[in-house]
Scaffold this active site. Structure first.
Site, PDB file in Angstrom:
ATOM      1  N   HIS A   1     -12.185 -26.611 -17.486  1.00  0.00           N
ATOM      2  CA  HIS A   1     -10.873 -26.605 -18.150  1.00  0.00           C
ATOM      3  C   HIS A   1     -10.811 -27.703 -19.202  1.00  0.00           C
ATOM      4  CE1 HIS A   1      -8.263 -24.186 -15.110  1.00  0.00           C
ATOM      5  NE2 HIS A   1      -9.448 -23.640 -15.302  1.00  0.00           N
TER       6      HIS A   1
ATOM      7  N   TYR B   1       1.730 -28.125 -14.448  1.00  0.00           N
ATOM      8  CA  TYR B   1       2.496 -29.107 -13.668  1.00  0.00           C
ATOM      9  C   TYR B   1       3.930 -29.038 -14.185  1.00  0.00           C
ATOM     10  CZ  TYR B   1      -1.920 -31.339 -12.175  1.00  0.00           C
ATOM     11  OH  TYR B   1      -3.150 -31.603 -11.631  1.00  0.00           O
TER      12      TYR B   1
ATOM     13  N   PRO C   1      -1.137 -36.056  -4.333  1.00  0.00           N
ATOM     14  CA  PRO C   1      -2.080 -35.168  -5.026  1.00  0.00           C
ATOM     15  C   PRO C   1      -1.755 -34.884  -6.502  1.00  0.00           C
ATOM     16  CG  PRO C   1      -0.794 -33.932  -3.420  1.00  0.00           C
ATOM     17  CD  PRO C   1      -0.437 -35.360  -3.237  1.00  0.00           C
TER      18      PRO C   1
ATOM     19  N   LYS D   1      -6.524 -36.938  -7.811  1.00  0.00           N
ATOM     20  CA  LYS D   1      -7.445 -38.080  -7.785  1.00  0.00           C
ATOM     21  C   LYS D   1      -8.118 -38.337  -6.433  1.00  0.00           C
ATOM     22  CE  LYS D   1      -7.539 -39.461 -11.920  1.00  0.00           C
ATOM     23  NZ  LYS D   1      -8.136 -38.179 -12.286  1.00  0.00           N
TER      24      LYS D   1
ATOM     25  N   TYR E   1      -6.682 -38.470 -16.492  1.00  0.00           N
ATOM     26  CA  TYR E   1      -6.795 -37.222 -15.732  1.00  0.00           C
ATOM     27  C   TYR E   1      -8.244 -36.782 -15.595  1.00  0.00           C
ATOM     28  CZ  TYR E   1      -5.526 -32.626 -13.924  1.00  0.00           C
ATOM     29  OH  TYR E   1      -5.398 -31.508 -13.122  1.00  0.00           O
TER      30      TYR E   1
HETATM   31  P1  RFL Z   1     -11.595 -36.406   4.686  1.00  0.00           P
HETATM   32  O1  RFL Z   1     -11.780 -35.176   3.847  1.00  0.00           O
HETATM   33  O2  RFL Z   1     -10.288 -36.572   5.357  1.00  0.00           O
HETATM   34  O3  RFL Z   1     -12.747 -36.394   5.762  1.00  0.00           O
HETATM   35  C1  RFL Z   1     -12.762 -37.273   6.870  1.00  0.00           C
HETATM   36  C2  RFL Z   1     -13.591 -36.652   7.973  1.00  0.00           C
HETATM   37  O4  RFL Z   1     -13.657 -37.559   9.079  1.00  0.00           O
HETATM   38  C3  RFL Z   1     -13.451 -36.849  10.282  1.00  0.00           C
HETATM   39  N1  RFL Z   1     -12.937 -37.809  11.290  1.00  0.00           N
HETATM   40  C4  RFL Z   1     -13.700 -38.326  12.261  1.00  0.00           C
HETATM   41  N2  RFL Z   1     -14.986 -38.153  12.587  1.00  0.00           N
HETATM   42  C5  RFL Z   1     -15.471 -38.847  13.661  1.00  0.00           C
HETATM   43  N3  RFL Z   1     -14.710 -39.679  14.417  1.00  0.00           N
HETATM   44  C6  RFL Z   1     -13.404 -39.881  14.127  1.00  0.00           C
HETATM   45  N4  RFL Z   1     -12.653 -40.692  14.855  1.00  0.00           N
HETATM   46  C7  RFL Z   1     -12.851 -39.195  13.002  1.00  0.00           C
HETATM   47  N5  RFL Z   1     -11.630 -39.158  12.417  1.00  0.00           N
HETATM   48  C8  RFL Z   1     -11.696 -38.309  11.392  1.00  0.00           C
HETATM   49  C9  RFL Z   1     -12.468 -35.746   9.894  1.00  0.00           C
HETATM   50  O5  RFL Z   1     -12.513 -34.657  10.804  1.00  0.00           O
HETATM   51  C10 RFL Z   1     -12.963 -35.370   8.498  1.00  0.00           C
HETATM   52  O6  RFL Z   1     -13.934 -34.342   8.542  1.00  0.00           O
HETATM   53  O7  RFL Z   1     -11.871 -37.738   3.862  1.00  0.00           O
HETATM   54  P2  RFL Z   1     -12.893 -38.019   2.640  1.00  0.00           P
HETATM   55  O8  RFL Z   1     -14.264 -37.499   2.971  1.00  0.00           O
HETATM   56  O9  RFL Z   1     -12.719 -39.432   2.285  1.00  0.00           O
HETATM   57  O10 RFL Z   1     -12.381 -37.091   1.451  1.00  0.00           O
HETATM   58  C11 RFL Z   1     -11.134 -37.309   0.842  1.00  0.00           C
HETATM   59  C12 RFL Z   1     -10.542 -35.987   0.340  1.00  0.00           C
HETATM   60  O11 RFL Z   1     -10.616 -35.016   1.371  1.00  0.00           O
HETATM   61  C13 RFL Z   1      -9.095 -36.161  -0.117  1.00  0.00           C
HETATM   62  O12 RFL Z   1      -8.961 -37.344  -0.876  1.00  0.00           O
HETATM   63  C14 RFL Z   1      -8.605 -34.990  -0.978  1.00  0.00           C
HETATM   64  O13 RFL Z   1      -8.601 -33.791  -0.271  1.00  0.00           O
HETATM   65  C15 RFL Z   1      -7.214 -35.283  -1.500  1.00  0.00           C
HETATM   66  N6  RFL Z   1      -6.650 -34.145  -2.246  1.00  0.00           N
HETATM   67  C16 RFL Z   1      -6.990 -33.923  -3.544  1.00  0.00           C
HETATM   68  N7  RFL Z   1      -7.903 -34.703  -4.161  1.00  0.00           N
HETATM   69  C17 RFL Z   1      -8.303 -34.444  -5.442  1.00  0.00           C
HETATM   70  O14 RFL Z   1      -9.162 -35.173  -5.969  1.00  0.00           O
HETATM   71  N8  RFL Z   1      -7.794 -33.396  -6.166  1.00  0.00           N
HETATM   72  C18 RFL Z   1      -6.871 -32.567  -5.627  1.00  0.00           C
HETATM   73  O15 RFL Z   1      -6.512 -31.613  -6.294  1.00  0.00           O
HETATM   74  C19 RFL Z   1      -6.414 -32.823  -4.279  1.00  0.00           C
HETATM   75  N9  RFL Z   1      -5.526 -32.013  -3.695  1.00  0.00           N
HETATM   76  C20 RFL Z   1      -5.743 -33.293  -1.612  1.00  0.00           C
HETATM   77  C21 RFL Z   1      -5.186 -32.216  -2.372  1.00  0.00           C
HETATM   78  C22 RFL Z   1      -5.396 -33.458  -0.265  1.00  0.00           C
HETATM   79  C23 RFL Z   1      -4.520 -32.592   0.323  1.00  0.00           C
HETATM   80  N10 RFL Z   1      -4.243 -32.831   1.721  1.00  0.00           N
HETATM   81  C24 RFL Z   1      -3.745 -31.921   2.652  1.00  0.00           C
HETATM   82  C25 RFL Z   1      -4.594 -34.092   2.340  1.00  0.00           C
HETATM   83  C26 RFL Z   1      -4.293 -31.345  -1.811  1.00  0.00           C
HETATM   84  C27 RFL Z   1      -3.948 -31.535  -0.470  1.00  0.00           C
HETATM   85  C28 RFL Z   1      -2.955 -30.545   0.079  1.00  0.00           C
HETATM   86  C1  PHB Z   2      -5.201 -27.753  -6.195  1.00  0.00           C
HETATM   87  O1  PHB Z   2      -5.663 -26.808  -6.855  1.00  0.00           O
HETATM   88  O2  PHB Z   2      -5.172 -27.724  -4.952  1.00  0.00           O
HETATM   89  C2  PHB Z   2      -4.671 -28.939  -6.893  1.00  0.00           C
HETATM   90  C3  PHB Z   2      -4.842 -29.050  -8.268  1.00  0.00           C
HETATM   91  C4  PHB Z   2      -4.337 -30.148  -8.948  1.00  0.00           C
HETATM   92  C5  PHB Z   2      -3.664 -31.118  -8.249  1.00  0.00           C
HETATM   93  C6  PHB Z   2      -3.493 -31.030  -6.867  1.00  0.00           C
HETATM   94  C7  PHB Z   2      -4.007 -29.928  -6.184  1.00  0.00           C
HETATM   95  O3  PHB Z   2      -3.156 -32.170  -8.936  1.00  0.00           O
END
Ligand code: RFL
Ligand code: PHB
Length: 390
Positions: free
Chosen positions: A72, A201, A293, A297, A385
């Site tokens: 994109h 957005y 989110p 980032k 971004y």
């Molecule tokens: P994770 O992905 O939470 O993984 C951590 C892992 O550790 C395990 N765990 C354990 N394992 C052993 N012993 C324990 N005691 C443990 N406790 C936990 C868990 O089961 C899991 O598998 O962390 P990590 O690897 O640091 O990754 C971070 C990302 O997952 C997170 O920052 C992103 O998903 C955030 N996020 C977004 N980030 C972006 O860069 N762009 C986005 O568009 C974006 N959208 C989002 C998001 C996060 C969301 N949610 C629900 C948190 C949208 C959503 C809805």
């Molecule tokens: C997504 O596609 O899940 C998404 C994209 C952009 C964001 C957050 C989530 O800023």
């Protein structure tokens, strides 16, 4: 058991680090609380900075992303149902990749299998000992409840916000910075064509909305909801109706709706715990910091932590030089705080706050108007971004 590095958590940060280290012939073990199927079914991030794309490519996990991800060159922002575009390519000659975290994690697990990296799933009761001694220990129970103990030089906490690692840093050494927002995001995944070829957005007096996507027949939409809201309050029809009200008119006029295949509410929070190192323990990703989110980032900051940390660990094991490990926390946090700032700014700009008065609303509208007309403001938006340099 004895390993050079034990990683707690098999999410994107843990698996990427495990891959980089094993490619550098460092002996690594990953401990993950959930099953592989569960980890691979989580729907989360969608937008990858180019730094993240480069990291994945460099480590041999970029092939499917290059074939199936969407590049994109800009994004839409909308204010009171009118949209404008910020062009990353024209402003700073950069771009982002739209490729789901679910796919990134799948690719990482596949590559780890190829390299025969040890991952133990369904571990419980993970405990860490002797963090300030020469060698440390991790104890855990395997899925049959059998106790295990692993000796390790370094332990890496990649276990997300609710993990156990962070709590091993003594409270008097740990400083927490936190902002909890008075709303969450209700997200829906549907097998429908995305409403727009780029993300939208939307700031709206009814609340924020985001139109995102995974591929040409998989859309991801979010709307701002109060923290007290529940999934059961939102039928698919109610969701689509509310989304249409908040999106710019040209999008809502052409929105194709369908049944949701996933629906969830995520609370919004900014959180940083400092430092990211205590003795032989290093924290990375969500274990150490969380962003709302809005700026896309979270995953990207996790990958930049792994960039700094993997360099430090490799330099230590190859050259017996701990200088990069000693500066890891400081260096990673400098970049983390810029991500925290941008995510907070974009959240503040785009959402409707419960206590917002008319003055606050006018400020938001003025800032969006400025952003829509000023190439300098757009440059600054694009720079943050698409991702600041490592
Ligand atoms: P994770 O992905 O939470 O993984 C951590 C892992 O550790 C395990 N765990 C354990 N394992 C052993 N012993 C324990 N005691 C443990 N406790 C936990 C868990 O089961 C899991 O598998 O962390 P990590 O690897 O640091 O990754 C971070 C990302 O997952 C997170 O920052 C992103 O998903 C955030 N996020 C977004 N980030 C972006 O860069 N762009 C986005 O568009 C974006 N959208 C989002 C998001 C996060 C969301 N949610 C629900 C948190 C949208 C959503 C809805
Ligand atoms: C997504 O596609 O899940 C998404 C994209 C952009 C964001 C957050 C989530 O800023």
């Amino acid at each position: 058991m004895h390993n050079q590095v034990v990683i707690i958590g098999g999410g994107p940060s843990g698996t990427l680090l495990a891959l980089i280290l094993s490619k550098a012939n460092i002996d690594v073990l990953v401990l993950e609380r959930m099953t592989k199927e569960y980890v691979l079914s989580r729907i989360r991030a969608g937008v990858l900075e180019w730094n993240t794309v480069d990291m994945l490519m460099k480590n041999g996990v970029g092939k499917r992303m290059s074939a199936e991800g969407q590049v994109h060159e800009g994004t839409f922002l909308s204010s009171s149902n009118k949209q404008f575009r910020i062009d990353f390519k024209n402003t700073i000659n950069k771009q982002v990749m739209v490729y789901g975290q679910t796919e990134v994690t799948f690719d990482l697990y596949k590559e780890l299998e190829k390299h025969k990296v040890k991952i133990i799933h369904e571990v419980n009761d993970v405990e860490i000992k002797d963090l300030t001694k020469e060698t440390s220990f991790v104890s855990f129970k395997d899925k049959d409840g059998k106790p295990n103990i692993v000796k390790s030089k370094f332990i890496i906490g990649c276990d997300g916000f609710h993990g156990v690692s962070r709590s091993h840093i003594p409270t008097k050494k740990l400083k927490i910075f936190e902002k909890v927002y008075p709303f969450g995001w209700l997200g829906v995944l549907s097998e429908t064509p995305p409403v727009s070829h780029e993300l939208i957005y939307a700031n709206h007096s009814r609340g924020f909305a985001l139109a995102s996507m995974r591929n040409e027949n998989l859309s991801r939409y979010y709307i701002q909801v109060p923290n007290s809201d529940k999934i059961e309050n939102w039928s698919d029809d109610n969701f689509w109706e509310e989304l249409k009200l908040r999106l710019p008119t040209e999008a809502s006029d052409t929105l194709i709706t369908g049944p949701s295949i996933e629906k969830s509410i995520a609370p919004l929070r900014s959180f940083v715990s400092e430092p990211m190192r205590w003795g032989n323990l290093f924290l990375a990703g969500d274990a150490s910091h969380i962003v709302p989110p809005t700026g896309a980032k979270g995953l990207n900051l996790a990958v930049s932590d792994i960039h700094y940390l993997s360099e430090g660990l490799i330099t230590f094991f190859k050259n017996n030089d701990d200088q990069l490990l000693n500066t890891y926390s400081e260096k990673a946090l400098l970049r983390v705080w810029k991500g925290i700032r941008f995510s907070w700014w974009m959240t503040t700009l785009m959402h409707n706050f419960p206590n917002q008065d008319e003055f606050d609303r006018k400020i938001q509208l003025a800032e969006l108007e400025y952003l829509s007309n000023s190439i300098e403001a757009q440059k600054s938006f694009s720079e943050n971004y698409v991702g600041l340099p490592y």
